[in-house]
Design a protein around this motif. Structure first.
Motif, short mmCIF file in Angstrom:
data_model
loop_
_atom_site.label_atom_id
_atom_site.label_comp_id
_atom_site.label_asym_id
_atom_site.label_seq_id
_atom_site.Cartn_x
_atom_site.Cartn_y
_atom_site.Cartn_z
N ASP A 1 1.09 45.23 47.28
CA ASP A 1 0.60 43.86 47.38
C ASP A 1 0.49 43.26 45.99
O ASP A 1 0.06 43.93 45.04
N ARG A 2 0.87 42.00 45.87
CA ARG A 2 0.78 41.27 44.61
C ARG A 2 0.02 39.96 44.86
O ARG A 2 0.62 38.88 44.86
N PRO A 3 -1.29 40.04 45.07
CA PRO A 3 -2.05 38.84 45.47
C PRO A 3 -2.14 37.78 44.39
O PRO A 3 -2.36 36.60 44.71
N ARG A 4 -2.01 38.16 43.14
CA ARG A 4 -2.01 37.19 42.03
C ARG A 4 -1.03 37.68 40.97
O ARG A 4 -0.65 38.85 40.94
N TRP B 1 -1.35 41.22 39.28
CA TRP B 1 -2.07 42.16 40.14
C TRP B 1 -1.06 42.92 40.99
O TRP B 1 -0.20 42.31 41.64
N SER C 1 -0.89 30.76 40.03
CA SER C 1 -1.15 31.74 41.08
C SER C 1 -2.63 31.96 41.34
O SER C 1 -3.00 32.66 42.28
N THR D 1 -11.69 33.64 45.73
CA THR D 1 -11.23 34.60 46.72
C THR D 1 -12.40 35.50 47.11
O THR D 1 -13.06 36.05 46.24
#
Length: 511
Positions: free
Chosen positions: A36-39, A42, A501, A507
């Motif tokens: 996962d690359r939420p930002r 990250w 981003s 969040t």
């Protein structure tokens, strides 16, 4: 038939093998997954997936060969990762991955200022970078206090599997040495003052070596996996080091070159702990997979990930792209690429570096771009090798491993650009095979230990083309200068990307 089972949790997939006593792969299985690359900056993954995929792979392997008697289990995984769990071993948040995750820049700066570069290097072996685990632990404490308040244990993929299989809470020395600066590399133990300062409340894992037996499969784990209760499980280690084991590249003077989603290099510089470890600010000094060994290591943030990006972008398959790249020829018809599409780890240690393609014209083709990408990763390897040698590394033997070794062109480009001869073993499946070998060694009868040279002999030698030396010497000089010339601009662009981003509303913190 006596067999060992090895499973490796990688960045893009989990792989498992069932291997007989002679090193022959009886069965193999793979489970693809995505991080996962939420930002921007990250990169994380739900640690529960690691166990789910292990269970699925183990059951498939055992079903594939009903006559197999599993006598040992090997575990391995990407790293260093930071998976924090509560008292019941439930993850308090997704695992933060290795150097490709660059979120902890503020913590790196603060810890460096608080502790001092000299002391950090003296204790941990390396300066703090995005590869270091300590700042990522500090990031959770500072940025996600609710998750931090619940955190009680620290795991990486291999130690998480060992925990689920045996109940043991143990981390290998090699992985621990990358939880910098919380591990003392010369004393081979946790550095308690800094652990209490930055990881207070987290129980220190017991320390072992990769091939030590962590424990035995419990009744509950046997029911879940199909592996017989009581089967020994090794401590395991980070995948790149297990890959080095899989090809026998862990003696003094060896350099293991791992072709994968990222590319990793490990040089073993001493088999004698009293000799100390090589240190240089731009590389990583770590403990080795075996007692008394030291490594100087480096890694690219993208390699296979970059070629996969081009494949998806052009909607072409790898055979087409490789054929086009071969037609393009050395130098990619005047293209030069910087492969920093996810920042870069060693030797520039720049999380804000970005990809650059210089020299593009309307006449260039997808084959030119693909050739330039292969050459970019090779130039990055050369940059690392030259930095290691400048630090005193005596590189005498290079062994290639990983999925990328299946592509002859990529191997040849790396040899041509670096001027290095590469040995390619018969089996290049990588870390899962190395984990099986460690399990076989740990469970062998006295005097009957397997030898990796017999399990996995050299099958191919790749020799550089001397006629290309002048071309690639010039290209390497341009490669270094292009980064220096474009650095300020791409740093500004990286900052724009971060702002773009970042959510406009907070969040919710993981609970």
């Amino acid at each position: 038939m006596r067999c060992t089972l090895g499973v490796d949790i990688g960045t893009s997939s989990s792989k498992g093998v069932l291997v007989d006593a002679d090193g022959v792969i009886v069965a193999s299985a793979t489970r693809a997954h995505e991080v996962d690359r939420p930002r921007s900056g990250w990169v994380e993954m739900d640690g529960r997936v690691w166990w789910e995929e292990f269970v699925s792979i183990a059951r498939e392997l055992i079903a594939a060969e009903p006559t197999a008697q599993v006598v040992g289990v090997g575990v391995s995984g990407m790293g260093p990762c930071i998976l924090l769990t509560d008292e019941a071993d439930e993850p308090v948040r997704p695992a933060i991955l290795y150097g490709v995750d660059t979120r902890a820049t503020a913590q790196i700066a603060r810890m460096t200022a608080d502790l001092g570069v000299d002391d950090i290097t003296r204790v941990g072996g390396s300066t703090l970078t995005s590869q270091a685990g300590g700042p990522k632990i500090a990031w959770v404490a500072e940025e996600e206090p609710r998750a931090w308040d619940r955190a009680r244990r620290l795991f990486m993929p291999a130690s998480w599997l060992a925990r689920r299989l045996t109940g043991a809470y143990v981390l290998d020395h090699q992985s621990a040495s990358q939880v910098s600066p919380l591990y003392d590399i010369e004393r081979e133990q946790w550095h308690d003052p800094w652990w209490q300062r930055y990881a207070g409340g987290i129980a220190q894992p017991a320390l072992g070596w990769a091939g030590d037996i962590a424990g035995r499969v419990t009744a509950d784990a046997a029911s879940a996996t199909g592996i017989p209760a009581g089967t020994p499980v090794i401590v395991g280690t980070i995948d790149a080091w297990t890959e080095a084991v899989s090809v026998g590249a862990h003696e003094a003077g060896d350099l293991m070159l791992m072709y994968g989603t990222t590319m990793f290099m490990i040089h073993t510089n001493s088999a004698d702990a009293s000799a100390g470890a090589l240190r240089t600010p731009s590389m990583w000094t770590t403990a080795g997979a075996f007692a008394g060994t030291r490594n100087l290591a480096g890694g690219l943030s993208t390699s296979g990930a970059l070629t996969a990006w081009l494949r998806d972008l052009t909607d072409a398959d790898y055979p087409e792209l490789l054929a086009d790249a071969a037609t393009s020829g050395p130098g990619a018809r005047g293209l030069l690429m910087l492969p920093y599409f996810a920042g870069e780890r060693t030797p520039i240690q720049d999380p804000d570096a970005r990809g650059v393609i210089a020299g593009l014209t309307l006449a260039h083709t997808r084959g030119d771009l693909y050739r330039a990408a292969l050459e970019a990763t090779a130039l990055a390897v050369r940059h690392n090798v030259e930095t290691m040698r400048a630090a005193g590394a005596d590189i005498r033997r290079i062994v290639a491993v990983g999925g990328g070794t299946q592509g002859q062109l990529w191997l040849q480009v790396v040899s041509d650009v670096t001027g290095l001869v590469q040995e390619v073993p018969a089996t290049t499946i990588g870390a899962s095979y190395g984990a099986s070998f460690l399990a076989a060694t740990a469970t062998a009868h006295t005097g009957g230990e397997p030898r990796i040279a017999e399990w996995n002999p050299v099958a191919q030698t790749v020799t550089p083309d001397p006629t290309l030396r002048t071309l690639y010497d010039a290209l390497f000089d341009r490669y270094v200068r292009l980064y220096e010339a474009s650095r300020d601009v791409v740093h500004e662009l990286a900052d724009d990307q971060r702002r773009a981003s970042t959510p406009t509303t907070p969040t919710p913190e993981a609970s």
